[in-house]
Design a protein around this motif. Structure first.
Motif, short mmCIF file in Angstrom:
data_model
loop_
_atom_site.label_atom_id
_atom_site.label_comp_id
_atom_site.label_asym_id
_atom_site.label_seq_id
_atom_site.Cartn_x
_atom_site.Cartn_y
_atom_site.Cartn_z
N VAL A 104 0.84 -1.20 0.00
CA VAL A 104 0.00 0.00 0.00
C VAL A 104 0.88 1.25 0.00
N GLY A 105 0.42 2.30 -0.63
CA GLY A 105 1.14 3.58 -0.65
C GLY A 105 0.45 4.58 0.26
N TRP A 106 1.05 4.80 1.43
CA TRP A 106 0.52 5.76 2.40
C TRP A 106 1.54 6.87 2.61
N THR A 107 2.22 7.31 1.58
CA THR A 107 3.21 8.36 1.71
C THR A 107 2.56 9.61 2.29
N GLY A 108 3.10 10.09 3.41
CA GLY A 108 2.60 11.31 4.03
C GLY A 108 1.24 11.18 4.68
N ALA A 109 0.73 9.96 4.82
CA ALA A 109 -0.60 9.78 5.44
C ALA A 109 -0.59 10.26 6.88
N ARG A 110 -1.70 10.81 7.33
CA ARG A 110 -1.84 11.28 8.70
C ARG A 110 -2.87 10.40 9.40
N VAL A 111 -2.35 9.38 10.10
CA VAL A 111 -3.23 8.43 10.80
C VAL A 111 -2.71 8.16 12.21
N PRO A 112 -2.51 9.23 13.01
CA PRO A 112 -2.03 9.00 14.37
C PRO A 112 -3.05 8.19 15.16
N LYS A 113 -2.54 7.41 16.09
CA LYS A 113 -3.35 6.60 17.00
C LYS A 113 -4.13 5.48 16.31
N ILE A 114 -3.83 5.20 15.06
CA ILE A 114 -4.54 4.13 14.35
C ILE A 114 -4.17 2.78 14.95
N ASP A 115 -5.11 1.86 14.98
CA ASP A 115 -4.86 0.52 15.48
C ASP A 115 -4.62 -0.40 14.29
N LEU A 116 -3.37 -0.82 14.13
CA LEU A 116 -2.97 -1.72 13.06
C LEU A 116 -2.41 -3.02 13.65
N THR A 117 -3.00 -3.47 14.74
CA THR A 117 -2.56 -4.69 15.39
C THR A 117 -2.60 -5.85 14.41
N GLY A 118 -1.47 -6.53 14.25
CA GLY A 118 -1.39 -7.70 13.38
C GLY A 118 -1.51 -7.41 11.90
N ALA A 119 -1.45 -6.14 11.51
CA ALA A 119 -1.63 -5.78 10.09
C ALA A 119 -0.48 -6.29 9.23
N ARG A 120 -0.81 -6.61 7.99
CA ARG A 120 0.20 -7.00 7.00
C ARG A 120 0.53 -5.74 6.19
N LEU A 121 1.71 -5.18 6.45
CA LEU A 121 2.17 -3.97 5.78
C LEU A 121 3.47 -4.25 5.02
N ARG A 122 3.62 -5.48 4.54
CA ARG A 122 4.85 -5.87 3.85
C ARG A 122 5.07 -4.96 2.63
N GLU A 123 6.28 -4.41 2.57
CA GLU A 123 6.72 -3.55 1.47
C GLU A 123 5.80 -2.35 1.23
N ALA A 124 5.10 -1.92 2.27
CA ALA A 124 4.26 -0.73 2.17
C ALA A 124 5.13 0.52 2.12
N ASN A 125 4.67 1.54 1.44
CA ASN A 125 5.39 2.81 1.40
C ASN A 125 4.75 3.74 2.42
#
Length: 193
Positions: A104-125
């Protein structure tokens, strides 16, 4: 496969199940409160689309482009966003449960306090992303690009990170497990032991 042109469409509150879209244009569509179940969107465009308070279950958004889209209050449960790009999107809050964010491309994303427990973010930007105080427990960040990402105060216990990520991101006050602490020290040139 459904119609490809949904630009400016009003789809407010609709429920779609089992639909497939390839190359569809949802530019400036009103998709607020919409629900998708087991739908597939491949190479679709969601530029300036309002997806606020929408709910997506077991749906796939593969290689889609979200440019200045509104995702406030959107929920993705058991979905995939594989290879999708998010540019200047409004995503506070966004809820992701068992959702694949590989590439996924989240360059410059503003997601403070997000819950990404156990998330698959392999090779994410995630370059320049604001993930301050985020929960990334047991997340897979293998190969993720974290240059200038703000992970201040984030919970990274059990997360899988590359040594390069430990050098590239801001990790002040982040909570880590012993293995990550040792890898962080080694990535910064310290000799442990």
């Amino acid at each position: 496969m459904d119609n490809l042109d949904y630009a400016d469409a009003v789809l407010f509150g609709q429920r779609w199940e089992g639909k497939a879209f390839v190359g569809a244009d949802f530019t400036e569509a009103d998709m607020r409160g919409m629900e998708t179940v087991n739908c597939t969107f491949t190479d679709c465009t969601f530029d300036r689309t309002d997806l606020g308070d929408s709910k997506h279950r077991a749906s796939a958004f593969r290689s889609c482009k979200f440019d200045r889209a509104v995702l406030n209050g959107a929920t993705f449960d058991s979905c995939t966003l594989l290879g999708s790009m998010f540019v200047e999107c409004s995503m506070r809050p966004i809820h992701l449960t068992e959702t694949d964010l590989t590439l996924v491309g989240w360059t410059g994303a503003r997601v403070p306090k997000i819950d990404l427990t156990g998330a698959r973010l392999r090779e994410a930007n995630l370059e320049g992303a604001n993930l301050k105080d985020a929960t990334l427990r047991d997340a897979d960040l293998t190969g993720a690009r974290l240059r200038e990402a703000n992970l201040t105060g984030a919970d990274l216990r059990g997360a899988r990170l590359d040594a390069n990520s430990l050098v590239a991101a801001t990790l002040t006050g982040a909570r880590v497990d012993l293995d990550t602490a040792v890898a962080f020290a080694a990535a910064h040139g310290l000799r442990v032991g």
